[in-house]
Scaffold this active site. Sequence first.
Site, PDB file in Angstrom:
ATOM      1  N   LYS A 122     -34.505 -18.554  -6.980  1.00 26.57           N
ATOM      2  CA  LYS A 122     -35.467 -17.861  -6.101  1.00 26.57           C
ATOM      3  C   LYS A 122     -34.729 -17.110  -4.990  1.00 26.57           C
ATOM      4  O   LYS A 122     -34.978 -15.944  -4.748  1.00 26.57           O
ATOM      5  CB  LYS A 122     -36.459 -18.864  -5.466  1.00 26.57           C
ATOM      6  CG  LYS A 122     -37.234 -19.682  -6.473  1.00 26.57           C
ATOM      7  CD  LYS A 122     -38.213 -20.639  -5.798  1.00 26.57           C
ATOM      8  CE  LYS A 122     -37.550 -21.735  -4.974  1.00 26.57           C
ATOM      9  NZ  LYS A 122     -36.776 -22.712  -5.756  1.00 26.57           N
TER      10      LYS A 122
ATOM     11  N   ARG B 138     -46.042 -24.767  -1.643  1.00 30.16           N
ATOM     12  CA  ARG B 138     -45.588 -25.728  -2.641  1.00 30.16           C
ATOM     13  C   ARG B 138     -46.702 -26.691  -3.027  1.00 30.16           C
ATOM     14  O   ARG B 138     -46.557 -27.415  -3.992  1.00 30.16           O
ATOM     15  CB  ARG B 138     -44.447 -26.558  -2.053  1.00 30.16           C
ATOM     16  CG  ARG B 138     -43.064 -25.977  -2.272  1.00 30.16           C
ATOM     17  CD  ARG B 138     -42.119 -26.785  -1.412  1.00 30.16           C
ATOM     18  NE  ARG B 138     -40.831 -26.961  -2.008  1.00 30.16           N
ATOM     19  CZ  ARG B 138     -39.786 -26.193  -1.787  1.00 30.16           C
ATOM     20  NH1 ARG B 138     -39.902 -25.131  -1.032  1.00 30.16           N
ATOM     21  NH2 ARG B 138     -38.621 -26.466  -2.333  1.00 30.16           N
TER      22      ARG B 138
ATOM     23  N   ARG C 118     -23.822 -25.154  -6.241  1.00 29.29           N
ATOM     24  CA  ARG C 118     -24.158 -24.063  -5.314  1.00 29.29           C
ATOM     25  C   ARG C 118     -23.371 -24.228  -4.017  1.00 29.29           C
ATOM     26  O   ARG C 118     -23.196 -25.324  -3.500  1.00 29.29           O
ATOM     27  CB  ARG C 118     -25.641 -24.071  -4.986  1.00 29.29           C
ATOM     28  CG  ARG C 118     -25.965 -23.135  -3.815  1.00 29.29           C
ATOM     29  CD  ARG C 118     -27.390 -23.095  -3.393  1.00 29.29           C
ATOM     30  NE  ARG C 118     -28.099 -24.311  -3.611  1.00 29.29           N
ATOM     31  CZ  ARG C 118     -29.406 -24.362  -3.821  1.00 29.29           C
ATOM     32  NH1 ARG C 118     -30.101 -23.254  -3.843  1.00 29.29           N
ATOM     33  NH2 ARG C 118     -30.008 -25.514  -3.998  1.00 29.29           N
TER      34      ARG C 118
ATOM     35  N   ARG D 224     -25.126 -27.877   0.655  1.00 27.93           N
ATOM     36  CA  ARG D 224     -26.352 -28.423   1.231  1.00 27.93           C
ATOM     37  C   ARG D 224     -26.445 -29.929   1.035  1.00 27.93           C
ATOM     38  O   ARG D 224     -26.114 -30.453  -0.023  1.00 27.93           O
ATOM     39  CB  ARG D 224     -27.566 -27.744   0.583  1.00 27.93           C
ATOM     40  CG  ARG D 224     -27.953 -26.473   1.285  1.00 27.93           C
ATOM     41  CD  ARG D 224     -28.976 -25.671   0.553  1.00 27.93           C
ATOM     42  NE  ARG D 224     -30.121 -26.418   0.058  1.00 27.93           N
ATOM     43  CZ  ARG D 224     -31.154 -25.841  -0.545  1.00 27.93           C
ATOM     44  NH1 ARG D 224     -31.174 -24.523  -0.693  1.00 27.93           N
ATOM     45  NH2 ARG D 224     -32.153 -26.555  -0.991  1.00 27.93           N
TER      46      ARG D 224
ATOM     47  N   ARG E 242     -35.896 -33.843  -6.024  1.00 32.24           N
ATOM     48  CA  ARG E 242     -36.528 -32.532  -5.808  1.00 32.24           C
ATOM     49  C   ARG E 242     -37.144 -32.005  -7.106  1.00 32.24           C
ATOM     50  O   ARG E 242     -38.210 -31.401  -7.096  1.00 32.24           O
ATOM     51  CB  ARG E 242     -35.497 -31.541  -5.260  1.00 32.24           C
ATOM     52  CG  ARG E 242     -35.162 -31.809  -3.795  1.00 32.24           C
ATOM     53  CD  ARG E 242     -33.838 -31.199  -3.392  1.00 32.24           C
ATOM     54  NE  ARG E 242     -33.827 -29.762  -3.497  1.00 32.24           N
ATOM     55  CZ  ARG E 242     -32.711 -29.040  -3.665  1.00 32.24           C
ATOM     56  NH1 ARG E 242     -31.531 -29.630  -3.747  1.00 32.24           N
ATOM     57  NH2 ARG E 242     -32.783 -27.736  -3.734  1.00 32.24           N
TER      58      ARG E 242
HETATM   59  P1  AP5 Z   1     -30.618 -20.278  -5.738  1.00 26.17           P
HETATM   60  O1  AP5 Z   1     -30.996 -18.837  -5.799  1.00 26.17           O
HETATM   61  O2  AP5 Z   1     -29.999 -20.791  -4.481  1.00 26.17           O
HETATM   62  O3  AP5 Z   1     -31.863 -21.195  -6.179  1.00 26.17           O
HETATM   63  P2  AP5 Z   1     -33.256 -21.487  -5.479  1.00 26.17           P
HETATM   64  O4  AP5 Z   1     -34.320 -21.349  -6.518  1.00 26.17           O
HETATM   65  O5  AP5 Z   1     -33.414 -20.653  -4.234  1.00 26.17           O
HETATM   66  O6  AP5 Z   1     -33.060 -23.025  -5.194  1.00 26.17           O
HETATM   67  P3  AP5 Z   1     -33.279 -23.936  -3.919  1.00 26.17           P
HETATM   68  O7  AP5 Z   1     -32.557 -25.211  -4.249  1.00 26.17           O
HETATM   69  O8  AP5 Z   1     -32.902 -23.241  -2.649  1.00 26.17           O
HETATM   70  O9  AP5 Z   1     -34.789 -24.181  -3.974  1.00 26.17           O
HETATM   71  P4  AP5 Z   1     -35.561 -25.310  -3.321  1.00 26.17           P
HETATM   72  O10 AP5 Z   1     -36.962 -24.848  -3.565  1.00 26.17           O
HETATM   73  O11 AP5 Z   1     -35.256 -26.670  -3.807  1.00 26.17           O
HETATM   74  O12 AP5 Z   1     -35.041 -25.315  -1.823  1.00 26.17           O
HETATM   75  P5  AP5 Z   1     -35.697 -24.839  -0.453  1.00 26.17           P
HETATM   76  O13 AP5 Z   1     -34.606 -24.316   0.393  1.00 26.17           O
HETATM   77  O14 AP5 Z   1     -36.897 -23.984  -0.678  1.00 26.17           O
HETATM   78  O15 AP5 Z   1     -29.651 -20.588  -6.993  1.00 26.17           O
HETATM   79  C1  AP5 Z   1     -29.110 -21.874  -7.198  1.00 26.17           C
HETATM   80  C2  AP5 Z   1     -27.676 -21.762  -7.753  1.00 26.17           C
HETATM   81  O16 AP5 Z   1     -27.705 -21.184  -9.055  1.00 26.17           O
HETATM   82  C3  AP5 Z   1     -26.758 -20.864  -6.914  1.00 26.17           C
HETATM   83  O17 AP5 Z   1     -25.468 -21.413  -6.905  1.00 26.17           O
HETATM   84  C4  AP5 Z   1     -26.779 -19.516  -7.644  1.00 26.17           C
HETATM   85  O18 AP5 Z   1     -25.568 -18.799  -7.443  1.00 26.17           O
HETATM   86  C5  AP5 Z   1     -26.944 -19.964  -9.100  1.00 26.17           C
HETATM   87  N1  AP5 Z   1     -27.721 -19.040  -9.903  1.00 26.17           N
HETATM   88  C6  AP5 Z   1     -28.845 -18.356  -9.537  1.00 26.17           C
HETATM   89  N2  AP5 Z   1     -29.298 -17.622 -10.577  1.00 26.17           N
HETATM   90  C7  AP5 Z   1     -28.453 -17.860 -11.617  1.00 26.17           C
HETATM   91  C8  AP5 Z   1     -28.389 -17.403 -12.979  1.00 26.17           C
HETATM   92  N3  AP5 Z   1     -29.309 -16.547 -13.468  1.00 26.17           N
HETATM   93  N4  AP5 Z   1     -27.373 -17.867 -13.760  1.00 26.17           N
HETATM   94  C9  AP5 Z   1     -26.455 -18.751 -13.272  1.00 26.17           C
HETATM   95  N5  AP5 Z   1     -26.452 -19.204 -11.996  1.00 26.17           N
HETATM   96  C10 AP5 Z   1     -27.445 -18.765 -11.186  1.00 26.17           C
HETATM   97  O19 AP5 Z   1     -36.249 -26.234   0.135  1.00 26.17           O
HETATM   98  C11 AP5 Z   1     -35.377 -27.233   0.581  1.00 26.17           C
HETATM   99  C12 AP5 Z   1     -36.191 -28.381   1.199  1.00 26.17           C
HETATM  100  O20 AP5 Z   1     -36.925 -27.892   2.339  1.00 26.17           O
HETATM  101  C13 AP5 Z   1     -37.270 -29.017   0.293  1.00 26.17           C
HETATM  102  O21 AP5 Z   1     -36.730 -30.002  -0.578  1.00 26.17           O
HETATM  103  C14 AP5 Z   1     -38.212 -29.601   1.356  1.00 26.17           C
HETATM  104  O22 AP5 Z   1     -37.685 -30.777   1.909  1.00 26.17           O
HETATM  105  C15 AP5 Z   1     -38.208 -28.533   2.429  1.00 26.17           C
HETATM  106  N6  AP5 Z   1     -39.255 -27.508   2.208  1.00 26.17           N
HETATM  107  C16 AP5 Z   1     -39.043 -26.168   2.021  1.00 26.17           C
HETATM  108  N7  AP5 Z   1     -40.204 -25.526   1.827  1.00 26.17           N
HETATM  109  C17 AP5 Z   1     -41.184 -26.474   1.903  1.00 26.17           C
HETATM  110  C18 AP5 Z   1     -42.597 -26.430   1.766  1.00 26.17           C
HETATM  111  N8  AP5 Z   1     -43.248 -25.270   1.500  1.00 26.17           N
HETATM  112  N9  AP5 Z   1     -43.280 -27.597   1.874  1.00 26.17           N
HETATM  113  C19 AP5 Z   1     -42.670 -28.763   2.147  1.00 26.17           C
HETATM  114  N10 AP5 Z   1     -41.313 -28.888   2.276  1.00 26.17           N
HETATM  115  C20 AP5 Z   1     -40.588 -27.752   2.156  1.00 26.17           C
END
Ligand code: AP5
Length: 212
Positions: free
Chosen positions: A13, A87, A126, A152, A163
């Site tokens: 994402k 979410r 990552r 992270r 997660r």
């Molecule tokens: P990346 O693009 O970083 O993936 P992402 O989908 O953004 O993954 P996240 O882990 O950031 O998502 P998340 O939803 O768990 O975390 P968030 O920060 O929102 O890509 C991942 C890796 O793969 C990278 O190394 C990249 O280079 C590689 N990659 C990408 N595309 C690729 C491809 N096509 N091929 C190969 N490699 C590839 O949330 C974190 C925490 O915050 C949650 O757990 C929760 O505690 C809290 N939180 C956030 N939002 C909320 C909410 N709305 N409600 C409640 N709690 C929340």
Amino acid sequence: MRLVFVGPPGAGKGTQAKFLCAQYGIPQISTGDMLRAAKAEGKLPQELVAKMAAGALVPDEVVIGLIDERTKAADAALGFLLDGFPRTVPQAQALGTMLAARNRKLDAVLALEVPRELLMERAVYRRTDKRTGQIYHLKYNPPPPGADLEHRADDREEAVRIRLDTYEAMTAELLPYYEKLGILRRINGVGTVEEVTGRVSRVLEALGNSNK
Ligand code: AP5
């Protein structure tokens, strides 16, 4: 264009959001990034820091408040891409109410689909550059020498597993909610970053054409 990116941890994402936002000139609004920034500034209560590190969600009212404020900013007037919000169904309902009060609505919810077995590797390897926010992968997109890398706290295997479980439970309700509203678009997130970008762009082009 008002968009939402939904997808499991490591789906890409954040990676795809950077391209889309540059292409459409809209801000990427990531609740995860906002919470991590608050933590870095020492402004996130300790119980929420612990929840995030363990891979659990923070309470709905916390993220709803963040999004309400952030989407009112001037740079979001013409659109935005929400990354990681909503979410839960209560978050989705709150977003709908918030936008309706401003005579606005979402154009699409993009669900990036990647099978669970690929996600662990994407998350665990990552690394993010602390200075630029650029996302790297030690295997698929290695960082340049000299990058100031951060691993992270919630990218440890055990936290990623939690997660992923949380995501699966959550989407069981969230995706049908948006499907009923007719704005859900499912996108295959397997392939190179460029291949996935191409698929996302085609979905948005089709959306643009159907709105003409
Ligand atoms: P990346 O693009 O970083 O993936 P992402 O989908 O953004 O993954 P996240 O882990 O950031 O998502 P998340 O939803 O768990 O975390 P968030 O920060 O929102 O890509 C991942 C890796 O793969 C990278 O190394 C990249 O280079 C590689 N990659 C990408 N595309 C690729 C491809 N096509 N091929 C190969 N490699 C590839 O949330 C974190 C925490 O915050 C949650 O757990 C929760 O505690 C809290 N939180 C956030 N939002 C909320 C909410 N709305 N409600 C409640 N709690 C929340």
